[in-house]
Design a protein around this motif. Structure first.
Motif, mmCIF file in Angstrom:
data_model
loop_
_atom_site.group_PDB
_atom_site.id
_atom_site.type_symbol
_atom_site.label_atom_id
_atom_site.label_comp_id
_atom_site.label_asym_id
_atom_site.label_seq_id
_atom_site.Cartn_x
_atom_site.Cartn_y
_atom_site.Cartn_z
ATOM 1 N N SER A 11 0.814 -1.212 0.000
ATOM 2 C CA SER A 11 0.000 0.000 0.000
ATOM 3 C C SER A 11 0.847 1.262 0.000
ATOM 4 C CB SER A 11 -0.898 0.023 1.243
ATOM 5 O OG SER A 11 -1.633 -1.172 1.338
ATOM 6 N N ALA A 12 0.215 2.352 -0.379
ATOM 7 C CA ALA A 12 0.861 3.657 -0.248
ATOM 8 C C ALA A 12 1.023 3.940 1.250
ATOM 9 C CB ALA A 12 0.001 4.727 -0.894
ATOM 10 N N ALA A 108 7.902 -0.520 -6.158
ATOM 11 C CA ALA A 108 7.060 -0.437 -4.957
ATOM 12 C C ALA A 108 7.250 0.896 -4.249
ATOM 13 C CB ALA A 108 7.373 -1.595 -4.009
ATOM 14 N N ASN A 109 8.475 1.370 -4.154
ATOM 15 C CA ASN A 109 8.726 2.633 -3.459
ATOM 16 C C ASN A 109 8.424 3.845 -4.325
ATOM 17 O OD1 ASN A 109 9.488 2.136 -0.670
ATOM 18 N ND2 ASN A 109 11.070 0.857 -1.599
ATOM 19 N N CYS A 110 8.624 3.746 -5.627
ATOM 20 C CA CYS A 110 8.252 4.851 -6.516
ATOM 21 C C CYS A 110 6.734 5.064 -6.476
ATOM 22 C CB CYS A 110 8.718 4.562 -7.936
ATOM 23 S SG CYS A 110 8.288 5.867 -9.118
ATOM 24 N N LEU A 111 5.966 3.984 -6.562
ATOM 25 C CA LEU A 111 4.507 4.096 -6.490
ATOM 26 C C LEU A 111 4.067 4.606 -5.125
ATOM 27 C CD1 LEU A 111 3.404 0.848 -8.369
ATOM 28 C CD2 LEU A 111 3.331 3.204 -9.222
ATOM 29 N N ARG A 112 4.710 4.096 -4.072
ATOM 30 C CA ARG A 112 4.375 4.529 -2.710
ATOM 31 C C ARG A 112 4.517 6.035 -2.568
ATOM 32 N NH1 ARG A 112 7.331 6.461 0.868
ATOM 33 N NH2 ARG A 112 9.229 5.951 -0.236
ATOM 34 N N GLU A 113 5.609 6.586 -3.135
ATOM 35 C CA GLU A 113 5.842 8.037 -3.074
ATOM 36 C C GLU A 113 4.758 8.819 -3.807
ATOM 37 O OE1 GLU A 113 9.722 8.570 -4.719
ATOM 38 O OE2 GLU A 113 10.737 7.758 -2.948
ATOM 39 N N GLY A 115 1.611 7.909 -3.851
ATOM 40 C CA GLY A 115 0.324 7.596 -3.237
ATOM 41 C C GLY A 115 -0.376 6.418 -3.904
ATOM 42 N N LEU A 116 0.385 5.598 -4.623
ATOM 43 C CA LEU A 116 -0.177 4.451 -5.335
ATOM 44 C C LEU A 116 0.307 3.158 -4.708
ATOM 45 C CD1 LEU A 116 0.407 5.840 -8.940
ATOM 46 C CD2 LEU A 116 -1.734 5.846 -7.631
#
Length: 158
Positions: A11-12, A108-113, A115-116
C-alpha cells in the motif's frame, strides 16, 4: 523475464518499504515473456507521448511455469530459443539491474511516493535478460531460462 506475483498488497504509506518487506509480499515467481508490438505503421516517427500511449511497444505478457522460488531468479543465465524442437540460438542472459528483484524494489517505493499501491495478485516484470528476440509465427517455440525452466508457446497468425 521473471514475473513476481504479489501475495500481499504493498500500500501507499509514508515510510519506504525495505527489501525484506517487499520480499515478504512476493508469493511466487514465473517465467515470463513480454510480447512486443506497435500499432503505429512507422513507430520511428511517433512522438514519445504517442509511444507511451501505445504502451512503449508492450503488446502483452505471457506467464509461463512457476519457478522453485522467487529467490531462484539469478543475475545471469543462458537463454536458449528452440523452434519446432530444434535449438536455433543461445543468448548470454544478463539482468539489466544486476538483480531480478531490483526493479520491483524500485517500483514499490516509486509508487508509494506517488500515493499508489501494488495489489495482491499482480505480476510485475523487472527487465529482460536477453533483450528483443525475433521469433516466427505459427511454429512451436521453447525458451529455456538456464536451469529455471522452459516456457513453451506458439504465436498464431491467421
Amino acid at each position: 523475464e521473471i514475473a513476481f506475483e504479489l501475495a500481499r498488497d504493498l500500500s501507499a504509506r509514508a515510510e519506504p518499504y525495505s527489501p525484506a518487506e517487499i520480499d515478504a509480499a512476493i508469493g511466487g515467481a514465473r517465467l515470463a515473456l513480454e510480447v512486443l508490438g506497435c500499432r503505429y505503421a512507422a513507430p520511428e516517427h511517433a512522438s514519445l507521448p504517442e509511444l507511451l500511449a501505445d504502451h512503449m511497444f508492450n503488446a502483452g505478457l505471457v506467464l509461463g511455469p512457476r519457478i522453485a522460488s522467487p529467490n531462484a531468479a539469478p543475475a545471469s543465465m543462458t537463454i536458449t530459443l528452440s523452434v519446432d524442437g530444434a535449438e536455433v540460438e543461445q543468448h548470454p542472459g544478463i539482468h539489466p539491474n544486476g538483480h531480478a528483484k531490483a526493479g520491483l524494489y524500485w517500483l514499490a517505493n516509486c509508487l508509494r511516493e506517488q500515493g499508489l499501491a501494488l495489489a495482491a495478485g499482480q505480476h510485475v516484470i523487472t527487465g529482460s535478460y536477453a533483450g528483443y528476440l525475433d521469433v516466427p509465427a505459427n511454429r512451436d517455440l521453447e525458451l529455456a531460462y538456464g536451469d529455471l525452466g522452459v516456457l513453451k508457446l506458439r504465436f498464431v497468425v491467421d
